[in-house]
Design a protein around this motif. Structure first.
Motif, PDB file in Angstrom:
ATOM      1  N   PHE B 124       3.079   8.328   7.338  1.00 19.47           N
ATOM      2  CA  PHE B 124       1.680   8.698   7.130  1.00 19.47           C
ATOM      3  C   PHE B 124       1.189   9.528   8.312  1.00 19.47           C
ATOM      4  CE2 PHE B 124       1.693   4.298   5.079  1.00 19.47           C
ATOM      5  CZ  PHE B 124       2.197   4.812   3.911  1.00 19.47           C
ATOM      6  N   LYS B 126      -0.464   9.324  10.724  1.00 22.60           N
ATOM      7  CA  LYS B 126      -1.063   8.412  11.703  1.00 22.60           C
ATOM      8  C   LYS B 126      -0.095   8.273  12.870  1.00 22.60           C
ATOM      9  CE  LYS B 126      -3.286   5.580   8.124  1.00 22.60           C
ATOM     10  NZ  LYS B 126      -4.664   5.483   8.585  1.00 22.60           N
ATOM     11  N   TYR B 134       0.803  -0.510   8.933  1.00 25.54           N
ATOM     12  CA  TYR B 134      -0.010  -0.140   7.765  1.00 25.54           C
ATOM     13  C   TYR B 134      -0.088  -1.278   6.742  1.00 25.54           C
ATOM     14  CZ  TYR B 134      -1.824   2.532   3.852  1.00 25.54           C
ATOM     15  OH  TYR B 134      -2.598   2.974   2.813  1.00 25.54           O
ATOM     16  N   GLY B 135       1.092  -1.850   6.427  1.00 27.39           N
ATOM     17  CA  GLY B 135       1.124  -2.918   5.434  1.00 27.39           C
ATOM     18  C   GLY B 135       0.315  -4.121   5.875  1.00 27.39           C
ATOM     19  N   ARG B 137      -2.237  -4.041   7.984  1.00 26.91           N
ATOM     20  CA  ARG B 137      -3.661  -3.677   7.981  1.00 26.91           C
ATOM     21  C   ARG B 137      -4.241  -3.756   6.575  1.00 26.91           C
ATOM     22  NH1 ARG B 137      -5.760  -2.654  12.784  1.00 26.91           N
ATOM     23  NH2 ARG B 137      -4.705  -1.251  14.248  1.00 26.91           N
ATOM     24  N   VAL B 138      -3.534  -3.234   5.605  1.00 26.25           N
ATOM     25  CA  VAL B 138      -4.092  -3.280   4.256  1.00 26.25           C
ATOM     26  C   VAL B 138      -4.126  -4.718   3.744  1.00 26.25           C
ATOM     27  CG1 VAL B 138      -3.479  -0.927   3.639  1.00 26.25           C
ATOM     28  CG2 VAL B 138      -1.900  -2.768   3.086  1.00 26.25           C
ATOM     29  N   ALA B 139      -3.291  -5.581   4.335  1.00 24.05           N
ATOM     30  CA  ALA B 139      -3.335  -6.993   3.946  1.00 24.05           C
ATOM     31  C   ALA B 139      -4.458  -7.719   4.681  1.00 24.05           C
ATOM     32  CB  ALA B 139      -2.003  -7.654   4.234  1.00 24.05           C
ATOM     33  N   ARG B 187       8.482   0.305   8.790  1.00 21.93           N
ATOM     34  CA  ARG B 187       7.249   0.056   8.063  1.00 21.93           C
ATOM     35  C   ARG B 187       7.494  -0.903   6.898  1.00 21.93           C
ATOM     36  NH1 ARG B 187       4.927   5.407   5.775  1.00 21.93           N
ATOM     37  NH2 ARG B 187       6.337   4.951   4.071  1.00 21.93           N
ATOM     38  N   ASN B 191       6.189  -5.879   6.898  1.00 22.87           N
ATOM     39  CA  ASN B 191       5.504  -6.802   5.996  1.00 22.87           C
ATOM     40  C   ASN B 191       6.267  -8.106   5.815  1.00 22.87           C
ATOM     41  OD1 ASN B 191       3.208  -5.522   5.356  1.00 22.87           O
ATOM     42  ND2 ASN B 191       3.807  -4.919   3.281  1.00 22.87           N
TER      43      ASN B 191
END
Lengths: 587, 278
Positions: B124, B126, B134-135, B137-139, B187, B191
């Motif tokens: 991404f 970023k 990322y995973g 954060r979205v969680a 990444r 998770n």
């Protein structure tokens, strides 16, 4: 041999295509040349408005065509040299028809094909000559000179004038004449003092009397409302009567304050009127002007290069920071610059979120089918709707429906008295109308940049367990920000220059107040405003002396273009900054 | 969220189990299980009656010529095909005994258990750090220490830590192709998934980078169940424990990798692995 054959076979298609390559580059060059020419013209003519040019004094032959009302001597600035045939002049003067026979008899017809050259000279002093420009034929001129002592005076009314100052008369009747050594310094001093008195008057008018007037107007309205109730109901309740007394008392007190301030201002005005400068025109006739009406002056034939730059700088600054005078004929254009800026800002703030949300829905959530296709076609067609149609829509929807509703909900008093607040054109409605006009631009640009976000990025996000909205919010929108800003830039460029729809929804030639000022609540979005585009139209095509307005039009155009460039440049810098942050996101 | 905390706590235990049972007999042999699975894109049938049991903590390679349905099968495991309009399936897909299409299974929580690495690395826009977390954060994970720890662990497992530990705040686009792909692996494992799907992860990489990724796969299978799609026979032979050969949407043969390459039962398989077609 083989080599030869292959080289010719690779060569032969090239020349065929090259013609078209040349054609395309020709088109590009032509387009660029036209843009550069236009830009150069505006730049040159716009800046020459501020540049102090030497003043020439022309002595004319007695009884020649160019003599005007017996004056044989004129001072002014040569604007251009032009050639006209005698016939043209004759047609213009409408003598051809009347004296046709005579002309033919005299055999002047042959001469009619000859051309004469003449100067177009800005002589100023509209009060004296009727027009700011006069034409002098080259053949009629006896002598040209550049007198040292002539000044170019910027006056409160009737535009600029060229004259030789003779003496200053003070309040007590004492005089300083040009023979005195201190004359020029004194002239400088009194004009400067007059300027500071004028700014004092302005401060009293705007800062002190303004708010009082506003309050009186508000209170009077409340009072009128109470009176109306009394008329319809027969009598008022006690509370209402008390309120009326309070209002009357307050108004009386405010009026007292108002008169005090007005007296102060009047005193200053009187001083400015009582000091007078006596002067002589180029032809020797005398004139006089009150010091309060003489805004600024300089000696155009004495200036060195640096002084000219300085004068140009001062004039430029006064033009962009000053308020207009004489029905926009002179003075500055600050309210128009400010109005354009604020309106463009309102438009961008309104159009961007709306357009982006629409584009996200269309691209990400809507089920792609005939309906969405139809919507998309409609949006694209919306971009082609003439802007005046948006103006009419804005008037009907924003001004009458929305503004009317707001008025009846929050300003019902004023509305009943026939003085609408939001129910009339204003800068907010103008901004929203232009936002609507530019909505397609933003939607299309945003949709394109959203669809340019690689599929892999979305899949990667979803594979990490992100929901669709999280993906859009965290990856798709940031990645399409440059595209969104591109849409905004296009919208601003189009919106800032748009005039036609604004004429229906709030633009005026002369607005009494700025949309943002020091009185509560500081931002007055319901106010009417001035706009550079409309200013160009008004000054150039609606003013009594349009020829004199041409330089102003160019200067205003220059400022409008500069404003759009500045707005766009800042948006482009912002976009580049964001792009750098997300560089490579579109690989 | 509960899921991932549990797995975080389990990690040491798993490693112990791993060391106690080097022959992996304890693990489920049908961790991912396709039963009579048919799959359609609109009117086109892509998978025909697939019956396939993928064992836990092993590397299973899916091979076959282009268009044979192996990628589709892979993308069915984390329901990535849901994005495509007009898809349909018949039969059952069980992951650890539960149906992936069970109405009670949320697709988002399913995907949190399954990491995926794509053919083309897709970091991404970023920083390296933000890519890895990322995973999380979205969680909804926000705690700095948890995120920091996850970044270090994941990057270490993805054999990228030493190369990037000093520039975690820099853009991920500054990495080389191989590093980007390893970042994508980091990444995926940040998770703490149970399964990692790899869709031709090395097809865009040079041999050195490919070698690194293959070593990585070798390490990762101690803790994760890996399914890899590859066009490269040597790669399948090198990294996988079991191999499934697909042809025209049908599972032709599925066996131990060694047997598949040395002594395949089907003629078609033999032709393909010997490079006679495909």
């Amino acid at each position: 041999m083989e080599n030869n054959a292959s080289s010719t076979s690779t060569k032969s298609p090239a020349p065929k295509g090259e013609i078209w390559v040349w054609f395309t580059s020709l088109g590009l060059v032509l387009g660029l040349a036209m843009v550069l020419f236009l830009f150069g013209l505006i730049l040159m003519r716009g800046f020459s408005f501020f540049w102090p040019v030497p003043v020439v004094q022309l002595e004319l032959k007695e009884d020649s065509e160019s003599v005007f009302r017996g004056n044989t001597s004129f001072a002014g600035v040569i604007a251009s040299t032009q050639e006209r045939s005698l016939q043209e002049i004759a047609v213009e003067e409408e003598i051809l028809l009347e004296e046709e026979e005579e002309v033919e008899a005299d055999g002047i017809l042959g001469q009619a094909l000859q051309t004469i050259s003449e100067y177009r000279v800005f002589v100023g002093s509209r009060d004296r000559y009727g027009q700011s420009f006069r034409y002098f034929r080259h053949n009629d001129i006896l002598e040209r000179s550049f007198p040292e002592d002539i000044i170019r005076a910027e006056r409160r009314v009737e535009g600029d004038a060229f004259f030789f100052p003779q003496r200053i008369q003070f309040q007590d009747g004492s005089e300083v004449t040009r023979e005195d050594a201190i004359f020029e310094d004194e002239l400088d001093r009194v004009v400067k003092e007059a300027r500071s008195r004028r700014s004092q008057i302005n401060r009293i008018d705007r800062r002190e009397i303004g708010p009082i007037n506003l309050e009186i107007r508000q209170l009077t309205m409340d009072l009128r409302y109470l009176n109306r109730i009394e008329r319809s109901e027969g009598e008022l309740t006690e509370a209402q009567q008390a309120e009326r007394e309070r209002l009357t008392g307050r108004i009386a007190k405010l009026n007292e304050q108002f008169e005090l301030l007005r007296d102060q201002a009047d005193e200053l005005r009187e001083t400015n009127q009582s000091i007078r400068v006596f002067y002589e025109y180029a032809d020797g006739t005398n004139g006089q002007i009150a010091i309060g009406d003489l805004f600024r002056f300089y000696y155009p034939n004495r200036l060195g290069f640096l002084q000219r730059v300085q004068v140009a700088g001062i004039q430029f600054w006064e033009f962009v920071s000053g308020y207009p005078r004489e029905a926009n004929m002179s003075g500055g254009i600050f309210p128009a610059i400010f109005g354009t800026f604020v309106m463009t800002l309102i438009m961008s703030i309104a159009v961007t979120p709306f357009g982006v949300i629409t584009a996200i829905y269309l691209r990400e959530y809507a089920v792609q089918g005939p309906l969405v296709r139809a919507v998309r076609i409609a949006i694209n067609n919306l971009a082609g709707v003439p802007s005046i149609v948006f103006g009419v829509f804005g008037l009907g929807f924003f001004v009458y429906i929305m503004g009317g509703t707001i008025d009846s909900l929050f300003f019902s008093q004023a509305q009943e008295l026939g003085t609408p607040t939001f129910g009339t054109g204003g800068i907010l409605w103008a901004g929203l109308t232009l936002a609507l006009l530019n909505l397609p631009v933003v939607i299309v640009a945003t949709e394109e940049s959203i669809s340019a976000v690689p599929r892999g990025v979305r899949e990667g996000s979803l594979a990490c367990g992100a929901s669709k909205w999280q993906t859009i919010q965290r990856l798709v929108i940031p990645a399409s920000l440059p595209g969104i800003l591109t849409g905004m830039i296009l919208a601003m460029a189009r919106g800032a220059g748009e005039v036609a729809p604004l004429m229906l929804v709030g633009v005026v030639a002369l607005a009494p107040n700025l949309p943002v000022d020091g009185t509560f609540p500081f931002v007055h979005l319901e106010r009417k405003f001035m706009h550079l585009g409309f200013h160009i139209y008004d000054v150039g095509f609606q003013s009594p002396d349009s020829e004199a307005a041409i330089p102003t039009v160019f200067a205003t155009t220059l400022i409008l273009i500069a404003l759009i460039v500045v707005l766009n440049l800042s948006a482009i810098l912002l976009r580049n900054h964001i792009r750098k942050k997300h560089k490579g996101s579109a690989f | 969220m509960n899921d991932s905390t549990e797995t975080l706590q389990q990690t040491p235990e798993i490693t112990r189990k791993e060391m106690d049972n080097p022959d992996k007999t304890d693990f489920r042999q049908d961790y991912i299980s396709f039963r009579n699975y048919n799959f359609y894109y609109g009117a086109t049938q892509v998978l025909f009656e697939v019956n396939l049991d993928i064992p836990e903590r092993q590397v299973t390679a899916l091979i076959g010529p282009s268009g044979c349905g192996k990628s589709t099968l892979l993308r069915n495991i984390n329901r990535m095909n849901d994005l495509v309009d007009g898809i349909r399936h018949e039969g059952e897909l069980l992951i650890d005994g539960t149906s992936a299409y069970d109405p009670t299974v949320e697709v988002i929580s399913l995907r949190k258990r399954i990491g995926m690495v794509f053919q083309k690395s897709n970091p991404f826009a970023k920083s390296i750090y933000e890519n890895v977390v990322y995973g999380l954060r979205v969680a909804g994970r926000k705690k700095k220490s948890t995120l920091d720890e996850a970044v270090e662990t994941s990057l270490r497992r993805a054999a990228l830590w030493d190369e990037v530990k000093d520039r975690l705040g820099e853009s991920a686009f500054g990495l080389s192709g191989g590093q980007m792909q390893r970042l994508c692996i980091a990444r995926a494992i940040a998770n703490n998934p149970e399964i990692i799907l790899m869709d031709e992860p090395c097809s865009a990489l040079d041999p050195v980078a490919t070698g690194k990724i293959e070593d990585l796969i070798h390490d990762l299978k101690k803790e994760y169940t890996i399914v890899i799609v590859t066009h490269n026979m040597q790669q399948a032979a090198r990294v996988s424990d079991r191999t499934a050969f697909f042809y025209l949407g049908k599972l032709i043969e599925y066996d131990e990798t060694e047997k598949m390459f040395m002594n395949p039962a089907q003629k078609q398989t033999e032709d393909y692995v010997r490079g006679r077609f495909g």
